[in-house]
Scaffold this active site. Structure first.
Site, PDB file in Angstrom:
ATOM      1  N   HIS A 457       0.836  -1.480  -0.115  1.00 32.86           N
ATOM      2  CA  HIS A 457      -0.437   0.004  -0.039  1.00 32.86           C
ATOM      3  C   HIS A 457       0.889   1.131   0.017  1.00 32.86           C
ATOM      4  O   HIS A 457       1.081   2.452  -0.533  1.00 32.86           O
ATOM      5  CB  HIS A 457      -1.178   0.167   1.017  1.00 32.86           C
ATOM      6  N   CYS A 761      -9.106  -2.442 -10.859  1.00 34.92           N
ATOM      7  CA  CYS A 761      -8.745  -0.611 -10.159  1.00 34.92           C
ATOM      8  C   CYS A 761      -7.191  -1.345  -9.760  1.00 34.92           C
ATOM      9  O   CYS A 761      -6.649  -0.655  -8.468  1.00 34.92           O
ATOM     10  CB  CYS A 761      -9.531  -0.590  -9.112  1.00 34.92           C
TER      11      CYS A 761
HETATM   12  C1  PEP Z   1      -6.509  -4.463  -4.463  1.00 31.07           C
HETATM   13  O1  PEP Z   1      -6.096  -5.417  -4.602  1.00 31.07           O
HETATM   14  O2  PEP Z   1      -6.364  -4.392  -5.751  1.00 31.07           O
HETATM   15  C2  PEP Z   1      -7.224  -3.224  -4.419  1.00 31.07           C
HETATM   16  C3  PEP Z   1      -7.151  -2.313  -5.010  1.00 31.07           C
HETATM   17  O3  PEP Z   1      -6.923  -2.974  -3.208  1.00 31.07           O
HETATM   18  P1  PEP Z   1      -5.963  -2.251  -2.451  1.00 31.07           P
HETATM   19  O4  PEP Z   1      -4.834  -2.378  -3.651  1.00 31.07           O
HETATM   20  O5  PEP Z   1      -6.651  -1.160  -1.547  1.00 31.07           O
HETATM   21  O6  PEP Z   1      -5.948  -3.260  -0.909  1.00 31.07           O
END
Ligand code: PEP
Ligand code: MG
Length: 825
Positions: A457, A761
């Site tokens: 993250h 996403c």
């Molecule tokens: C993902 O898991 O691809 C996502 C967009 O959520 P995060 O990266 O915030 O876990």
């Protein structure tokens, strides 16, 4: 009557022993207090509990303390330091069971403290006589407590006079000299090896620097050894006492001969290497600049507020211990991920256990200072001492002390370490999401992480800021001196420390070319992204704050496809209120100026813990209580958040999506809460993240209950490939273009067609190579970090949907991500 305190690692053992003593007492009253086990089922001892037990046992005639072994003895000693008021206390080396029974019987008979102590100490006599003297036991005079006592006495006979250790005639002391030949002297890592080498021996070991006259330093204290200022070429003396003195000195000499297990020299240039084995590309762009590290303290001692401060010193000790334990666990985790080059973390680990440091902090706490301030002051003093050393490299080790200082302070205060951006390339071990969130792209020209991974993250936030970055570069980069020029390419993973003029010119040229490409894409960014054969692809923004929302608009986002709302919750001591949340979401909606806003509900857990949500430790947090699992377990959090989202949806185009959904029942439960707090006439798109392979496989079951599905390839890849997204060693495995992951995306897309929209996403959406494959699999929305929008739109305009479908069909037949990448033109 004297009181007795039973200190044991085991709650059960102590209670059973006291019950046994009760049998002998036949109803006579003796005050026996127990301080045993951390809880009923957890072994351990707690100095604070021991000091409270002593105070409770003392009726004015004195207290005898009996302990089992190891840390029970240390806790009892520490308890004496913590004890407030006047108490006559004797720590007794008698065997725990026999001693306690003998002491209880003699105390009940009215014996004084000396007599009770003598009785307890003689408690083995009966058994020894019966079995024959010495049967199965150590020779007289070598019991653990006697050895420790003897070592302490001898240590008092050694004196450091600046030119060496002066030893009293009678002392059986082992001594030797050695020369430090490590290029940077006895800095934190070799010193940590030294502490480890003599740990566990029955010996007191002291060191002195014969070259400078500095000393003495106990070999058990990393901070004191570092303060010896031992540089390459310095001659040191080691002196040891106790039963294992000779062994201790031998070990130190052997370690010195092995250069304290430090590899010679330091590789200044880290060449680009294959995915997964060195620096990994993490955020595109060229970064050039002077290096800087997070060496300076991030917490200002002057305004150190500590919201959780306990009312008593005992409470503060408990908080400190808990904070240190959490930091220790985190460092353990980091050490495991960096494998053989874990020395820097070993040094941090040893600092957390440094008895000199801990004793000083404990004394301050006992005197009434809060744990946070006591910890900060002692570590500041240690760092200041290192700051005064003449050698630049050793002065830089103050950074290790400050890093550990800040980590513990962050745990104690529930605040993330505050990262103050500076101009140039930031080199650091790792970043927390909260730290990455506050980086200033106007100042930070690049980032090099020794650890980290492309889909952690913190890396996602770095990418959102548009700061070029490479991750997983290995701990040696941390030894880069401040101010050294660093050049990196976040697209390829190339990293050069102190580049020569030719290399620097090449990086600069590439930076200029990339800037031209970006500028050209930006000109057209406001227009829709339509393929050559007329298929419109929505290119959305992943955002987490107002600055991202503005960047999304500037870069031509069609909507905000993922708002990571958790960043509003992180770095705070308590949950934001409904009003605060409404205000924040409304501000984002307004900044987006009529574009739709998809707010994802709180997705914490995994690598995003929230300080104010109590979570049981989990062996695998990514497979634990995260996302919707956590918010359904704490429905008040979800209820408040959905209320705030509903209020904003009343006058802005808004969608809501739930993270980490695995079961239809979870979605239905969340929708039920939503229906309780948001009136049915408020227009609100509802969706789920598809991050769990089982969810992808069950898409048909979800499709009728949602407006859209957003595939989170970061988590979907980590779960499908069983490769933790934060683990840089698995970087090559965690490739979203692996055909196994592509099959899951294909399944989602087929099952959702005609029923729900499908978006991606995860970070794969911003990978130019992935775009044609994703479009070919039927994805019509790509949500990416704001800086990536213009280039993704430009890439889409070059594509033809029929060719993309053919490409995707072939990709599904490949056996590896490399094969898929090789297909992409
Ligand atoms: C993902 O898991 O691809 C996502 C967009 O959520 P995060 O990266 O915030 O876990
Ligand atoms: Mg996710």
């Amino acid at each position: 009557m004297i009181g007795i305190v039973a200190v044991s690692h085991s709650h059960l053992l102590a209670h059973a022993t006291v019950a046994l003593a009760g049998e002998m007492l036949r109803g006579q009253a003796v005050r026996i207090e127990i301080a045993a086990g951390l809880e009923e089922q957890t072994f351990g001892t707690d100095a604070v509990a021991v000091s409270e037990a002593i105070a409770a046992a003392d009726s004015g005639d004195g207290v005898l303390v009996l302990m089992d072994m190891g840390s029970a003895v240390l806790s009892a000693e520490l308890a004496l330091d913590l004890l407030a008021g006047d108490h006559r206390v004797r720590l007794c080396a008698a065997p725990f069971v026999e001693g306690l029974i003998a002491a209880a019987v003699s105390a009940a008979g009215g014996a004084d403290l000396d007599e009770v102590a003598a009785e307890a100490s003689n408690a083995l006599a009966g058994k020894q006589t019966h079995l024959g003297a010495g049967a199965g036991s150590a020779p007289p005079g070598t019991s653990e407590s006697e050895k420790v006592q003897r070592a302490a006495e001898i240590a008092r006979e050694i004196e450091w006079n600046g030119r060496g250790f002066a030893v009293a005639e009678s002392g059986p002391v082992s001594r030797a000299e050695f020369v430090v030949d490590n290029p940077h002297g006895l800095h934190a890592r070799p010193a940590a090896r030294l502490v480890g080498a003599v740990r566990g021996l029955d010996s007191s070991v002291l060191l002195g620097n014969l070259t400078t006259g500095t000393g003495p330093a106990p070999a058990s204290s990393l901070s004191r050894i570092a303060a010896l200022g031992a540089l390459a070429g310095h001659r040191l003396e080691v002196a040891a006492t106790g039963a294992d003195a000779a062994e201790a000195v031998d070990r130190v000499l052997a370690l010195a001969a092995r250069h304290f297990d430090e590899a010679p020299g330091f590789v200044a240039e880290v060449a680009p290497v294959a995915r997964g084995t060195g620096p990994l590309p993490a955020s595109p762009g060229i970064g050039i600049g002077p290096s800087w590290q997070l060496a300076a303290a991030q917490f200002d001692t002057a305004d150190l507020d500590d919201p959780g401060r306990a009312e008593t010193p005992a409470g503060e000790r408990r908080r400190l211990d808990a904070a240190i334990n959490r930091v220790r666990a985190e460092i353990d985790r980091l050490r495991l991920t960096v494998g053989t080059e874990a020395g820097i973390f070993e040094a941090h680990q040893v600092l957390l256990d440094d008895t000199e440091v801990l004793d000083a902090v404990h004394s301050r706490i006992a005197a009434g200072t809060g744990a946070a301030l006591a910890w900060a002051r002692v570590l500041d003093d240690g760092a200041a001492e290192l700051d005064r050393l003449p050698d630049e490299y050793q002065r830089a080790r103050a950074g290790d002390l400050r890093a550990v200082r800040d980590q513990v302070l962050a745990e104690l205060t529930g605040r993330a370490t505050r990262l103050v951006s500076r101009a140039g390339v930031l080199i650091t071990a790792d970043l927390t999401p909260a730290q990455a969130a506050v980086l200033d792209p106007a100042q930070v020209t690049g980032i090099v992480l020794a650890n980290g991974s492309p889909t952690a993250h913190s890396t996602i936030l770095v990418r959102a800021h548009g700061i070029p970055a490479v991750v997983g570069a290995g701990p040696r980069v941390l030894e880069t001196a401040a101010g050294t020029t660093v050049a990196l390419d976040g697209q390829t993973g190339a990293l050069v420390i102190d580049p020569d003029p030719a290399a620097l010119a090449e990086f600069t040229e590439r930076a200029v070319a990339q800037q031209h490409q970006r500028d050209a894409a930006l000109v057209a960014a406001g227009k829709p992204a339509v393929t050559r054969d007329g298929v419109t692809v929505h290119v959305a923004a992943n955002i987490s704050d107002l600055a991202d929302a503005s960047a999304a608009v500037r870069n031509g986002a069609d909507l905000a496809g993922l708002v990571r709302t958790e960043f509003l919750f992180l770095g705070r001591a308590d949950a934001p209120s409904i009003d605060e949340q409404e205000q924040a979401y409304r501000a984002l909606a307004e900044a987006l100026d009529g574009r739709k806003l998809i707010l994802r509900t709180l997705d914490v857990g995994g690598d995003k813990p929230l300080p104010y949500i109590e979570q049981a430790p989990e062996a695998n947090p990514f497979l634990g209580m995260r996302g919707i699992r956590l918010t359904l377990a704490r429905p008040e959090l979800l209820r408040d958040q959905l209320t705030a989202i509903g209020r904003v949806a009343a006058d802005h185009p808004v969608g809501v999506m739930f993270p980490m959904v695995t079961q239809l029942s979870e979605l239905l439960a969340a929708r039920h809460i939503l229906s309780e707090v948001v009136p049915p006439d408020i227009p609100l798109d509802i969706g789920i993240m598809v991050e769990v392979p089982a969810t992808a496989a069950k898409t048909a079951a979800f499709a009728g209950h949602v407006d859209f599905l957003s595939i989170g390839t970061n988590d979907l890849t980590q779960y499908a490939m069983a490769a933790e997204r934060g683990n840089e060693a698995l970087g090559s495995l965690a490739d979203p273009l692996d055909p196994g992951v592509l099959h899951l995306i294909d399944t989602v897309s087929r099952a959702a067609t005609g029923r729900a929209r499908v978006a991606v996403c995860g970070e794969a959406a911003a990978d130019p190579a992935a775009a044609p494959v994703l479009l070919g699999l039927g994805v019509h929305e790509l949500s990416v970090g704001p800086p990536s929008i213009p280039l993704v739109k430009a890439a889409v305009r070059e594509l033809d949907s029929t060719s993309c479908r053919a490409l995707a069909a072939r990709a599904l037949t490949c056996s590896s991500a490399e094969e898929v990448r090789a297909l992409i033109p």
